[in-house]
Design a protein around this motif. Structure first.
Motif, mmCIF file in Angstrom:
data_model
loop_
_atom_site.group_PDB
_atom_site.id
_atom_site.type_symbol
_atom_site.label_atom_id
_atom_site.label_comp_id
_atom_site.label_asym_id
_atom_site.label_seq_id
_atom_site.Cartn_x
_atom_site.Cartn_y
_atom_site.Cartn_z
ATOM 1 N N VAL A 137 0.834 -1.210 0.000
ATOM 2 C CA VAL A 137 0.000 0.000 0.000
ATOM 3 C C VAL A 137 0.864 1.253 0.000
ATOM 4 C CG1 VAL A 137 -1.685 1.322 1.341
ATOM 5 C CG2 VAL A 137 -1.947 -1.165 1.099
ATOM 6 N N ASN A 138 1.861 1.265 0.861
ATOM 7 C CA ASN A 138 2.728 2.452 0.890
ATOM 8 C C ASN A 138 3.654 2.517 -0.313
ATOM 9 O OD1 ASN A 138 1.796 3.874 3.055
ATOM 10 N ND2 ASN A 138 3.103 2.826 4.545
ATOM 11 N N GLN A 139 4.006 1.360 -0.841
ATOM 12 C CA GLN A 139 4.844 1.394 -2.047
ATOM 13 C C GLN A 139 4.086 2.037 -3.198
ATOM 14 O OE1 GLN A 139 5.917 -2.265 -3.991
ATOM 15 N NE2 GLN A 139 7.786 -1.398 -4.831
ATOM 16 N N ALA A 140 2.791 1.738 -3.281
ATOM 17 C CA ALA A 140 1.991 2.357 -4.339
ATOM 18 C C ALA A 140 2.008 3.872 -4.186
ATOM 19 C CB ALA A 140 0.555 1.837 -4.298
ATOM 20 N N ARG A 141 2.027 4.310 -2.940
ATOM 21 C CA ARG A 141 2.018 5.750 -2.694
ATOM 22 C C ARG A 141 3.384 6.388 -2.911
ATOM 23 N NH1 ARG A 141 2.291 9.997 -3.110
ATOM 24 N NH2 ARG A 141 1.560 11.822 -1.989
ATOM 25 N N TRP A 142 4.413 5.730 -2.393
ATOM 26 C CA TRP A 142 5.724 6.370 -2.327
ATOM 27 C C TRP A 142 6.827 5.591 -3.042
ATOM 28 C CZ3 TRP A 142 5.273 11.145 -1.231
ATOM 29 C CH2 TRP A 142 4.336 11.603 -0.303
ATOM 30 N N GLY A 143 6.470 4.612 -3.836
ATOM 31 C CA GLY A 143 7.481 3.735 -4.414
ATOM 32 C C GLY A 143 8.432 4.423 -5.358
ATOM 33 N N THR A 144 7.939 5.368 -6.132
ATOM 34 C CA THR A 144 8.836 6.065 -7.039
ATOM 35 C C THR A 144 9.408 7.277 -6.320
ATOM 36 O OG1 THR A 144 9.116 6.724 -9.339
ATOM 37 C CG2 THR A 144 7.230 7.654 -8.173
ATOM 38 N N HIS A 145 10.571 7.759 -6.803
ATOM 39 C CA HIS A 145 11.231 8.828 -6.073
ATOM 40 C C HIS A 145 10.609 10.185 -6.367
ATOM 41 C CE1 HIS A 145 13.271 8.301 -9.924
ATOM 42 N NE2 HIS A 145 13.574 9.562 -9.875
ATOM 43 N N GLY A 146 10.801 11.090 -5.434
ATOM 44 C CA GLY A 146 10.338 12.459 -5.627
ATOM 45 C C GLY A 146 8.913 12.662 -5.153
ATOM 46 N N ASP A 147 8.591 13.923 -4.913
ATOM 47 C CA ASP A 147 7.218 14.266 -4.529
ATOM 48 C C ASP A 147 6.290 14.016 -5.687
ATOM 49 O OD1 ASP A 147 6.839 15.271 -1.874
ATOM 50 O OD2 ASP A 147 8.285 16.844 -2.385
ATOM 51 N N HIS A 148 5.166 13.456 -5.421
ATOM 52 C CA HIS A 148 4.178 13.240 -6.474
ATOM 53 C C HIS A 148 2.868 12.807 -5.829
ATOM 54 C CE1 HIS A 148 5.719 9.241 -5.585
ATOM 55 N NE2 HIS A 148 4.591 8.753 -6.043
ATOM 56 N N ALA A 149 1.829 12.816 -6.615
ATOM 57 C CA ALA A 149 0.553 12.269 -6.155
ATOM 58 C C ALA A 149 0.262 11.039 -6.997
ATOM 59 C CB ALA A 149 -0.552 13.301 -6.324
ATOM 60 N N ILE A 150 -0.555 10.161 -6.460
ATOM 61 C CA ILE A 150 -0.875 8.943 -7.205
ATOM 62 C C ILE A 150 -2.312 8.538 -6.881
ATOM 63 C CG2 ILE A 150 -0.186 7.254 -5.437
ATOM 64 C CD1 ILE A 150 0.985 6.908 -9.044
ATOM 65 N N ILE A 151 -2.912 7.793 -7.792
ATOM 66 C CA ILE A 151 -4.228 7.214 -7.506
ATOM 67 C C ILE A 151 -4.042 5.712 -7.362
ATOM 68 C CG2 ILE A 151 -6.572 6.829 -8.356
ATOM 69 C CD1 ILE A 151 -6.355 9.439 -9.935
ATOM 70 N N ALA A 152 -4.558 5.146 -6.270
ATOM 71 C CA ALA A 152 -4.539 3.693 -6.098
ATOM 72 C C ALA A 152 -5.905 3.232 -5.616
ATOM 73 C CB ALA A 152 -3.453 3.281 -5.108
ATOM 74 N N LEU A 153 -6.434 2.221 -6.286
ATOM 75 C CA LEU A 153 -7.763 1.695 -5.965
ATOM 76 C C LEU A 153 -7.652 0.219 -5.600
ATOM 77 C CD1 LEU A 153 -9.667 3.093 -9.113
ATOM 78 C CD2 LEU A 153 -9.276 4.261 -6.940
#
Ligand SMILES: Cc1ncc(C[n+]2csc(CCOP(=O)(O)OP(=O)(O)O)c2C)c(N)n1
Ligand code: SF4
Ligand code: SF4
Ligand code: SF4
Ligand SMILES: [Mg+2]
Lengths: 73, 384, 268
Positions: free
Chosen positions: B126-142
């Protein structure tokens, strides 16, 4: 077939970075580096319009136009 | 009553495939990995029948890159993987965030870290989906807890990818992926579809691929079309050309985050069970929400005021909705199969974090209603 | 100057160092495209990360500047999705064969109709002169202060073995050859690889005391011979230029087209 002759020679000074490649390989020593470190044509009358300077220039700064076709060697 | 031809008895992974096809997926690239491989196997069969493209790439990095390339030609694209493959995809996933490429990534989660538990359940990404890639960003996960919802969330994922020009992650879990259950295939048109928003700027007129409209959306132009522009993972100007101008950089990162974070309410999907008067609120998602619901219903039968908030949108986290659902509860129990990824967010959403308890299992065994009941007794101080 | 219509002139002078061979590759590439009279709208250029990869920014076609090493993977998605597009993938030597080595051999194996250019300056230019898998032994680099012990790939042999159906090598000195080879590579119906021996005067040249760009070009002139020439037999250290493989084999997108027909013939 006669060799195409030079129609025009253009060197875009802002693009030239003075690497000296065109000067080093011109078969008839047409080109020289000027005091500002840019290439310049000093003996255009000797140019045989081979176009190699145009093709080798890493900065695409040279355009050689010949009598037979436009800009291509 | 749905007609028989619309009733399927299938695996969750097939429900995902059906959802993707319903949404109009046209391109899939992937690399086999348990427990997601059925998705690619089914699409290998189904896609070419309808003119879609399927390719098994050399790894998950390549798969993620290939779907981005295909998306730029105007296709709806999908890849599917599990933990180790999801790790490999992270750099390209960040690229899709930065270059604003619509795409859908399924992660049928298994136990990690590393090769972990290939065939067992976990919700550890769950957290990897949020923060897995580097840098600040937003993501959608369902996510989803049953096949009907797997179908619906897959369609939603494609819709959101197009609406927000962004990658969308579908975080399913092994139990839902492999379990067989009934699913009714919706009629065409029953669930609205969002198609690619293409620019109306005519040939010869300056087109700005990265200039958001007033509503925040960015009309696209397919590769091969009349507008030639640049796409890069570097910070870029409205034409897509690299820029490190502080104003441009700041504007872009704000845009990338705001287009998602400012739409939390529109992106939030959840199910509320018995929340009106609930004194004990469970928060759960994915397969574990099934066990949670089971407990809630049996407690209700005993007259206990239990309720369940089943989250389907995990990111952006719907803090307000969670706050609203749990704010009046005496206690909040977060049921998930990790060390508290969502529990931490629930605590952030509430003023009284001391009332929030985590009920989890980390051993690859699906958390059962009995497990939850046992935890309830512990929390109540009644011992095991 | 007709090649100008293929250039994004507002970004000139470009970012490369004086005498960088990457500029000569750009020069030859736009000329090759121009002689074929291809429409800019049907060309997609995909690159990774490196000095070489910046080439995409200067060409007025559809351009996709991606991740270090991954250009061919992105390009595979573009090409399979829309096979009618001409996909050209310029890469650095590290980009193509270190981090991107796996994608490279697999793209070759599939024989997907993509034109792959390896702009081989034998060094990591962008990151400051570290050695690459094409540096070869006994070379000085930022990460080889006592010289390299890593042998280099032979890009030509590797590409042929991996399944590429057009494989050629040229240099930034032999520019007419380069233009001609690039043209043939782009026209080829299958995976084509063109290794271009190029110069990085700033790092490779300086670290190895090879002189300025012109002297490095002289090195390419004297150190290479046309494929099959006798000189090579006498002096095996010479590197051959020219076309090493050129054959017709089933192309990936065309084969996938057949798969779609086979699938449609079955039942849904
Ligand atoms: C994943 C990743 N690792 C490392 C880098 C840093 N990096 C950028 S370019 C480059 C090497 C460039 O060398 P080459 O591919 O030969 O291209 P050149 O600059 O010489 O043209 C490296 C290591 C990166 N951008 N991404
Ligand atoms: S080759 Fe080009 S850049 Fe180099 S000196 Fe001549 S004109 Fe200038
Ligand atoms: S065209 Fe040939 S002869 Fe004329 S200046 Fe250029 S290199 Fe020299
Ligand atoms: S560092 Fe080397 S490769 Fe990079 S631009 Fe300069 S000369 Fe070219
Ligand atoms: Mg290099």
């Amino acid at each position: 077939m006669t060799r195409p002759k030079l129609k025009s020679f253009h060197l875009q000074r802002e693009w030239c970075k003075g690497c000296g490649i065109c000067v080093a390989f011109c078969p008839t020593s047409v080109l020289e580096m000027d005091s500002q470190g840019k290439a310049t044509a000093v003996r255009l009358e000797a140019c045989i319009a081979c176009g190699m300077c145009m093709l080798r220039c890493p900065d695409l700064a040279i355009t050689v136009e010949t009598t037979d076709k436009e800009e291509k060697p | 009553m749905p007609s028989n031809e619309h009733v399927r008895f299938i695996q969750g992974n097939e429900a995902c495939v059906e959802g993707a096809l319903y949404a109009g997926v046209e391109f899939f690239a992937g690399y086999p990995i348990t427990p997601s491989s059925e998705i690619m196997e089914h699409l290998a069969r189904r896609l070419p029948r309808r003119g879609g493209k399927f390719i098994q790439m050399e790894d998950e990095i390549a798969s993620m890159c290939a779907i981005i390339g295909a998306s730029l030609t105007g296709r709806k694209v999908l890849t599917a993987t599990s933990g180790p493959g999801f790790s490999l995809m992270q750099e390209a996933l960040g690229y899709a965030v930065m270059a604003e490429i619509p795409c859908v990534i399924v992660n049928v989660q298994r136990g990690g870290p590393s090769t972990g538990l290939p065939t067992q359940i976990s919700q550890g990404d769950v957290n990897q989906a949020r923060w897995g890639t580097h840098g600040d960003h937003a993501i959608i996960a369902l996510t989803a807890s049953n096949h009907q919802d797997v179908f619906a969330m897959t369609v939603e994922a494609f819709n959101m990818a197009e609406t927000y020009r962004t990658p969308v992650v579908l975080l399913f879990d092994e139990v839902v992926g492999h379990m067989r259950e009934r699913m009714v295939l919706p009629e065409p048109g029953q669930i609205p579809l969002v198609e690619r928003l293409r620019t109306s700027v005519p040939e010869g007129v300056d087109y700005h691929p990265y200039l958001p409209r007033e509503d925040g959306r960015l009309p696209m132009s397919d590769f091969g079309g009349v507008h030639r522009y640049n796409v890069t993972g570097l910070y870029h100007d409205m034409w897509g050309f690299p820029s490190d101008n502080p104003k441009v950089v700041h504007g872009l990162i704000r845009h990338l985050v705001d287009k998602i974070e400012n739409n939390v309410d529109s992106i939030a999907r959840y199910k509320a069970y018995y929340l009106e008067d609930a004194r004990t609120v469970m928060v759960s998602y994915g397969a574990t929400a099934r066990s949670a619901l089971h407990v809630v219903e049996s407690q209700r039968r005993k007259g206990q005021k239990f309720g369940l908030l089943e989250l389907q949108t995990l990111w952006p986290f719907p803090y307000d909705i969670v706050g609203e659902a749990c704010g009046r509860a005496k206690q909040v129990l977060v049921v998930e199969m990790n060390m508290g990824h969502i529990c931490a967010e629930v605590k952030r959403a509430l003023t009284n974090a001391g009332n929030v308890f985590l009920i989890n299992r980390l051993d690859g065994v699906f958390i059962s209603p009995t497990d939850i009941r046992q935890a309830l007794r512990l929390i109540a101080g009644r011992g095991v | 100057m007709t090649i100008r219509k293929y250039l994004r002139e507002r970004f000139f002078p470009h970012m490369w160092c004086p005498g960088c061979g990457h500029g000569t590759v750009l020069n030859a590439l736009v000329r090759a495209i121009e002689t074929m009279g291809m429409s800019r709208n049907e060309i997609v250029m995909v690159s990774g990360i490196g000095c070489s990869s910046r080439i995409t920014g200067y060409v007025d076609v559809h351009t996709l500047h991606t991740l270090h090493g991954r250009a061919l993977a992105f390009a595979t998605g573009v090409k399979l999705s829309k096979p009618e597009l001409n996909v050209i993938v310029p890469m650095g030597d590290g980009d193509a064969l270190a981090i991107g080595g796996n994608h490279f051999i697999h793209a070759a194996r599939r024989n997907i109709a993509i034109t792959a250019l390896v702009m081989n300056n034998r060094i990591y230019g962008m990151t400051g002169g570290q050695y690459s898998p094409l540096s070869g032994c006994d070379v000085m680099a930022a990460t080889a202060p006592y010289s390299t012990i890593d042998p280099a790939f032979d890009v030509v042999a590797l590409s042929v073995a991996a399944g590429a159906t057009f494989v050629a090598r040229c240099t930034t000195y032999h520019v007419k050859e380069m233009i001609d080879i690039l043209r043939q590579a782009i026209l080829h119906e299958g995976f084509s690889v063109v290794e271009i021996l190029s110069q990085c005067p700033t790092y490779f040249g300086r670290a190895n005391k090879l002189g300025d760009a012109a002297e490095m070009l002289r090195g390419l002139k004297e150190g290479t011979v046309p494929v099959g020439s006798e000189a090579k037999q006498k002096n095996p250290a010479l590197i051959e230029r020219g076309i090493f493989a050129q054959q017709e084999k089933p192309e990936y997108c065309a084969e996938y087209e057949k798969i779609m027909q086979r699938a449609r013939a079955g039942r849904e």
